[in-house]
Every structure is written in C-alpha cells, then in structure tokens.
Design an enzyme around this catalytic site. Structure first.
Site, short mmCIF file in Angstrom:
data_model
loop_
_atom_site.label_atom_id
_atom_site.label_comp_id
_atom_site.label_asym_id
_atom_site.label_seq_id
_atom_site.Cartn_x
_atom_site.Cartn_y
_atom_site.Cartn_z
N CYS A 23 -22.48 17.30 -12.87
CA CYS A 23 -23.01 18.19 -13.85
C CYS A 23 -22.03 19.29 -13.84
CB CYS A 23 -24.60 18.77 -13.67
SG CYS A 23 -24.43 19.80 -12.16
N CYS A 26 -22.15 21.51 -10.47
CA CYS A 26 -21.27 21.00 -9.30
C CYS A 26 -19.70 21.27 -9.44
CB CYS A 26 -21.41 19.38 -9.51
SG CYS A 26 -22.97 18.72 -9.25
N CYS A 433 -29.36 23.93 -17.73
CA CYS A 433 -28.40 22.57 -17.73
C CYS A 433 -27.95 22.07 -18.95
CB CYS A 433 -29.31 21.76 -17.03
SG CYS A 433 -30.03 22.09 -15.42
N ASP A 475 6.82 12.16 -40.10
CA ASP A 475 8.34 11.49 -40.16
C ASP A 475 7.94 10.33 -41.08
OD1 ASP A 475 10.78 11.13 -39.33
OD2 ASP A 475 10.16 9.82 -37.58
N ASP A 672 7.76 10.39 -33.89
CA ASP A 672 7.89 9.14 -32.63
C ASP A 672 7.94 9.95 -31.46
OD1 ASP A 672 10.40 10.18 -32.87
OD2 ASP A 672 11.49 8.68 -33.45
#
Length: 775
Positions: A23, A26, A433, A475, A672
């Site tokens: 969570c 933490c 939470c 492109d 690319d």
C-alpha cells in the site's frame, strides 16, 4: 544490486525487490527511511511492482539503508546482477526512458507523503510466486523482521486465502465471535467479558503492529486508530460492537489482499508465457535445457504447437506464429527464414530452427515487464496531488474526532459515553487508504492492461497526458507504411506478366537489396519456378544484368533502359503515371527487346487508414512528417487522407512539432525512435513504433509493439478510461467517508459501519481499478 551511471555520469542507481509492501503507506515509510541515508539523492518506490530504485552519489552506505528498511519489517532483494531475474526479468537499471526528461521523470514528492494509513506488511507472510513461478520472497535478514509489525496484511497470497496467515486469523476471530454470541445468550451477566475476550484474539496482533508502526514513525496508522477505538468501546461498555468491528476489519484486510494479489500479478503473469525449457541444437543433436541458460547465438528447435522459448531469428523453416500473447495480434503471422520471433509466442504448423538473439533476462516479455514495473514508479500529477492532500487529511480527521468526543460534553453538557463513541467511530473513518490507493491502483492496472495489448506507456504522467493529445505527427517509412517495398504492379509490354515476374526474380536471386527482396517475395507468393541466372553483374546506379534461359537480361531504371531500347510514348506515360503514385519502376529488357516493368512501393500499413480515421473521429489533428520526396509522400498521403509535410530534415520535424505546440496543440510524435529523436523529444509524448526492438521499447515515452496505427487511438482511449476510473475512485473514497462522517455525528451509524467506510471503500476502489484490466 544494480548500480549504473545516469546520463550525467555522476549518479548511481540501486534497484531492489521489496517484499511485504502493498500500500502507499508502506511505500512512504520505505521512502522516508531510504532518504535519511547520507548520499541518497532520490528514491522511487512502486507499490504495484513491489520495487524500489535508489539514486545515490556513490558514497551512500547502501548496506545501512538496506538494514534500516529491513528493520521496518520489509524484505529486500537486490536486483540486477547478470543472470538474476524477477520472473525472468533483468533488473538492470535503464536510463531515463523519456528523451526529453519531462514530467514523467521519477517524482521527488515521496517525502511529502503524510502519515497515511499505516498499512504495514510483514515481508515474510507470503511467498510471492509471479507468473514464471520464481520465488520472490526476500532474504531472511537475521536482524530485519519483527513478527507482526505490519498492519493491513494484504500481501498477495500464494494458494487459497484460508491457508494464509491472515485468513486463518480471520477465521479464528469469526469463530470466536460466533461462540461469544452463543455464550452471551446463555450467561448474559458475563457477555461483556466474553465479547472482550473474543475481541482480544484479533486485537492483540493489530495493537502490536500499531505500536511497531508508531515507533517506525507512523503514529496515525489504521492499526493505532483501530486499537484506540476498540479499547475505547470496551471502556464505554460496547464490547460486543468492538468485537464485531475487529472481525470486520480483518475481513476487509483479507478482501484487500485478494484484490492486491490480482492487481500485482496481472503484468507478471506474462512471464508464465515463456517456456521453462528449450530444445538446444549442438553437434547435430538436440537436448532439453533450461530456457534461462540459453546463450545468444545458440540454435534451438521449436516444434509445431510449442511456445518459442527465446527471442531469435528463424534460420530454417516457415510457419504461422501466434503472436497474440506478446503483441495482442489476433491473426497468426506467417514467418520464414531471416524474420524475427519473440519468446512466448506459439509456433503453428511447422518445425523452426531459431538462432537466439537475446538472453532470457533481455527477451521481449522480460523487457516489457521490467519497463512496466519501472513505469509504475513514476507518479502521475494526480497521484502527486493525492499524496500531498493525504498528508493533511488524516491528522485533520483525528483532530475532528477528538473535538467531536470532547466539545459536546464540555460545552453543552452532553453525554460523555455517546460522544466518545461517536469520536471513536470517526477515528475509524479517518484512514485515507482508499483515497491514497485510488490513483496508483488505476494506473498500475492500466499500464498492465496496455502492456498485454502491446501498448507500452512509460509512467503515470505519460498515461495521463495521452488523453489530452490534440495533434499527432507521424513519420512515414516504417510508421504509416510497412517500411519495406512491395510489388504493386507487374506490367506486360513484350512478354506476359508471369514471364516478367519470373525472369526478374531469376535475375534478383541471392540479392539482399530491398527492391530485389520485394520481387522475390512476389514470385514466391505466386509459386513461380525460377530459371537459373548466370554471369550476373550489378551496374552501379542503373540496374543488373545476367544470362537467363540463354538470353541477356537487364532489369533497371527507366532512364538506364532508354539507353538500351526505345521506349514507346504509351509505355513512357504509363511509367510516369506509376511514378506519380509514388512508385519505383524497374524496366525489364530480354534479348534487347522491351519485355515489361515492375512497380514497387512501400505500402501503407493495413490499418493505417482506419487508424487515422479513429484519431480524426476523436478530434485529433494528424500530419505526416517525412524526409521522403514530395511526390511519393503526397501519393501516400492522398491514399490515407492525411496532411503531408515532405522532404524534411530531422531538425525540420522538430521545428514543426514546436510550431504545433505554439498553436496550442498537445502533440504526440510517432516515429522509429532513431532519426526522429529530436522530434520525439520536442513532442509532449514521443511514441516509438516497432516490433519489440530495443529502440521501440526503450527510446520514447511510449511504444507500440506490433506497429498498428490504430493503437495510437487505443492509447488515447486507455488514458481517458483511466482518468475516468481515477475520478470514480476518488469520489468513492471521499464520498463514503463524508457520508459516514455525517451519519456518525448525527447518531445514525456507529463503529462497525465506520470500519466499513475504510476497508469497504479500499476494496471498492481496488475492484473498480481492476476493471481496467479488461480489454
């Protein structure tokens, strides 16, 4: 650990797998602990991926940092040594994934996170088995883990929920509550003591975690609020309700655990697609070896129906490859010698010999998983705002709870028991939470969903910005077109069309020139028998000659052909018309007589027209930026219905992107990833189009793995869906709390509905986010 220099050459990075972190609270604790070590410059923590990346100047005592984080009760495993993998994922730290280093750089907001909800998780409650079955449980540090430190123990569970530690505790507390109700009716004089005993079975481990969390710097954890509320309820003679609340709290944790496990495993399940073994060819024999041991350059045999165990190039065989697991492409793709295949795809109807081009930790699936995990460490603007908001939210609710409990009795002479009860209920409402997880849960699910469809987005900021795009610059070669010429017309002048193609192909046999490959591919498609060619010669800039079926044959440009034969006006006009369509024309002369011509062009991708229409329908402006000649570009642009800017240098493309931005457009640039680098960097979002190449995966802000133009529109739609989901989650989280706050104060609801406002909202938000995993 993975230490690598960043672009300025002065900083290092260490990357870890963190066990027991499930969570945002933490992550905040771990972030704070790591930042306190001298020499640490920045910390990025991903709850969804269970990873932490630490940027440092090289002088940081990483061992001390690891000890400090482990002391909080989380298991740490250093990533990145050659050959180690996380579900088959190389942990080597990648450079900044964005060419421009814009807002999707790792956030520096972690230290701003407030007290949060204090959900701590013990790092060794459950082994982690991601996709490939690798055990990801952290090391057992002798000094590290304090049993029961962590609170909302909703770590993803291995096996059925009832076999988990938290599952067993919930069952025991539930049984104790049922027994307490039975005994309470039999001996009502002792019911408060009986319910208190039942409550303590569940509350003792919660209270122990609350104390540990307070010592770790999180006094406002949900465990602490829960403990105060339960003890307070017993004091005011509401022990039956206190026992029910503890049980509901544990049920909520369990539900969160199931949801969190599904969310975290969604992208990791990709690693299960790669077979564990491969058939290695050595000395004319094959033997089964672990796929992770395959070296680059090895040759493997893949039987029909088998999954391909490594990225590689086909060196023998032709087969239909099901690439759906990697690219989302629903139709099998026919591939033959010289073409690339990806680990995890399924070989169709013929045996293939494949030369391995990437080690297990660097194959396409491994890189996709790694990049998605790292993307989850980059916070979106909305997520950073929610983090800052929660810093003030929880203490604010605690102050409100205290005022509700104290002021009415002191000021108005109200009943202490009634208002203390209401204050205790508000304490339970106070945990943010659901609010804190509302954004990262949706973003993690969205990034995972996109990756499974071949859409890679490098972080929450990129995902959020995609939905705001109002212009996309493409492109041409390899982006709107396939990137290789194809035969479009075979014209018969003095010979029939089959003869023209057959003799031309005979002349080009063995050549690797793109135009030659196009002619050979068309001849193979028509299954033509090619005659032998001898005395073949290349004439620089003009064409090729050879002896075919006893006659001298020439294939080359119309200009060179005119030097050998006269070209009738009708034929010359036909060739000019083909040139006007952007096609390259080669003229065939057999025995000094004009035989025919072949026209070739780099054709648009199959879905280019429909993909551009999807963008137009969504109100997005499209433009083609190409260095190709204007005639060819205009011909392609006319076919596709797109505005064309041709004969551009790379700096021109960058300039035009800048002009679009100054006109007020939010611009995406698709290319690319190599010669378009300046334009990709100049755009708000740089998008690489490619089939799993390093460039496509690691250069731009986002990548389209299977080269579908329509996937640009799919990314925009995914972004918009995600933002809608996030606002739904925020509304659920704050809405439920606001409702219960009011109903608690006016006396409609009490302790057990208050705990549902916390755990229930968190479960609802997580389940709502998981909807994004559906296509």
């Amino acid at each position: 650990m993975s230490d690598s220099r960043t672009k300025d050459g002065t900083s290092h990075q260490a990357r870890y797998k963190v066990g027991g972190m499930d969570c945002a609270s933490c992550a905040a604790k771990i972030d704070t602990a790591a930042r306190r070590i001298a020499g640490v410059e920045d910390v990025s923590v991903s709850v969804a991926a269970g990873t932490m990346t630490v940027s440092h100047d090289g002088s940081a005592d990483l061992a001390a940092m690891e000890k400090k984080v482990s002391g909080l009760g989380y298991s740490l495993r250093a990533l990145g040594t050659k050959g180690s993998s996380e579900g088959g994922v190389s942990s080597s730290v990648l450079p900044d994934l964005s060419p421009s280093g814009r807002e999707n750089a790792p956030s520096h907001d972690h230290h701003e996170r407030g007290p949060g909800c204090g959900h701590d998780h013990h790092g060794h409650d459950h082994a982690r088995h991601h996709g490939g079955g690798h055990d990801h449980e952290g090391h057992d540090h002798d000094h590290a883990e304090i049993e029961g430190l962590h609170g909302h123990d909703h770590a993803p569970m291995d096996g059925p929920w009832w076999k988990s530690k938290k599952g067993r505790l919930t069952i025991v507390v539930g049984l104790a509550l049922v027994i307490a109700y039975g005994l309470g009716h039999l001996i009502p004089a002792y019911d408060s003591y009986i319910f208190t005993a039942a409550m303590l079975i569940g509350l003792v481990p919660i209270a122990r975690r609350a104390i540990m969390a307070a010592f770790a710097g999180t006094p406002f954890s949900i465990e602490m609020l829960m403990t105060i509320a339960a003890v307070g309820a017993v004091v005011i003679d509401a022990s039956e309700e206190a026992a029910a609340v503890v049980f509901l709290f544990l049920v909520g944790e369990l539900l969160e655990g199931v949801a969190a496990g599904k969310a975290r495993s969604s992208i990791q399940s990709l690693t299960a697609l790669v077979p564990k073994t491969a058939l290695l060819e050595e000395g004319g024999k094959t033997r089964e070896v672990p796929a992770e041991n395959l070296a680059v350059g090895s040759v493997i045999l893949v039987r029909p129906g088998d999954r391909i165990s490594a990225d590689g190039i086909i060196i023998a065989g032709t087969s239909a490859i099901d690439e759906a697991p990697v690219t989302g492409e629903s139709t099998p793709v026919s591939k033959s010698e010289g073409e690339q295949v990806f680990a995890g795809t399924i070989n169709g109807d013929a045996a293939l010999r494949i030369r391995v081009t990437a080690a297990a930790e660097d194959n396409t699936i491994a890189r996709v998983v790694r990049l998605v995990e790292e993307a989850q460490e980059k916070k979106a603007p909305t997520e950073r705002f929610i983090d800052r908001f929660s810093r003030y939210y929880t203490p604010g609710v605690v102050v409100v709870a205290a005022l509700v409990a104290i002021l009415p009795p002191l000021v108005a002479g109200a009943d202490w028991s009634e208002w203390v009860y209401k204050g205790l209920a508000i304490l339970l409402i106070g945990c943010p939470c659901a609010l804190v997880i509302s954004t990262p849960a949706a973003i993690a699910a969205s990034l995972s969903s996109g990756a499974r469809r071949g859409l890679l987005l490098k972080g929450g900021a990129v995902l959020e910005t995609f939905g705001k795009l109002t212009a996309v610059a493409f492109d041409k070669t390899g982006t709107l077109t396939s990137g290789k010429p194809q035969v479009t017309d075979v014209i018969a002048f003095g010979r029939n069309a089959d003869d023209v193609l057959r003799i031309s192909a005979a002349l080009e046999t063995g050549s690797s020139h793109p135009l030659a490959m196009a002619i050979l591919a068309r001849a193979a498609e028509y299954e033509l028998d090619l005659p032998a060619a001898s005395e073949a010669k290349a004439l620089g800039g003009k064409g090729v000659t050879a002896i075919v079926e006893g006659e001298e044959v020439f294939l080359g440009s119309p200009k060179a052909a005119v030097e050998r034969v006269s070209l009738p006006m009708a034929h010359s006009r036909r060739i000019t018309a083909l040139n006007d369509e952007g096609k390259t024309v080669s003229v065939l002369i057999v025995g000094g007589v004009l035989a025919g011509a072949i026209a070739m062009r780099d054709e648009p991708r199959v879905d280019a027209k429909s993909g551009l229409k999807l963008l137009a329908d969504a109100g997005v402006k499209t433009v083609m930026l190409t260095g190709d000649n204007a005639r060819t570009a205009e011909a392609i642009g006319k076919d596709l219905g797109i505005e064309v800017r041709a004969e551009l240098m790379p700096e021109d493309k960058s300039r035009i992107v800048g002009e679009l931005k100054r006109e007020g457009f939010v611009v995406g640039k698709v290319g690319d990833g190599i010669n378009d680098a300046p334009a990709l960097a100049a755009a708000d979002i740089g998008i690489a189009m490619g089939g799993g190449t390093d460039v496509a995966l690691e250069t731009a802000d986002a990548a389209v793995l299977h080269g579908r133009v329509s996937d640009i529109a799919a990314m925009i739609e995914l972004s918009k869906r995600t933002m809608r989901n996030i606002w739904q989650n925020i509304t659920i989280a704050l809405g439920l709390k606001a409702v219960f706050l009011v109903t608690t104060i006016i006396g409609v609801t009490g302790l057990w509905p208050a705990i549902l406002a916390d755990t229930g909202a968190t479960v609802l938000v997580t389940i709502n986010a998981l909807r994004l995993l559906r296509r």
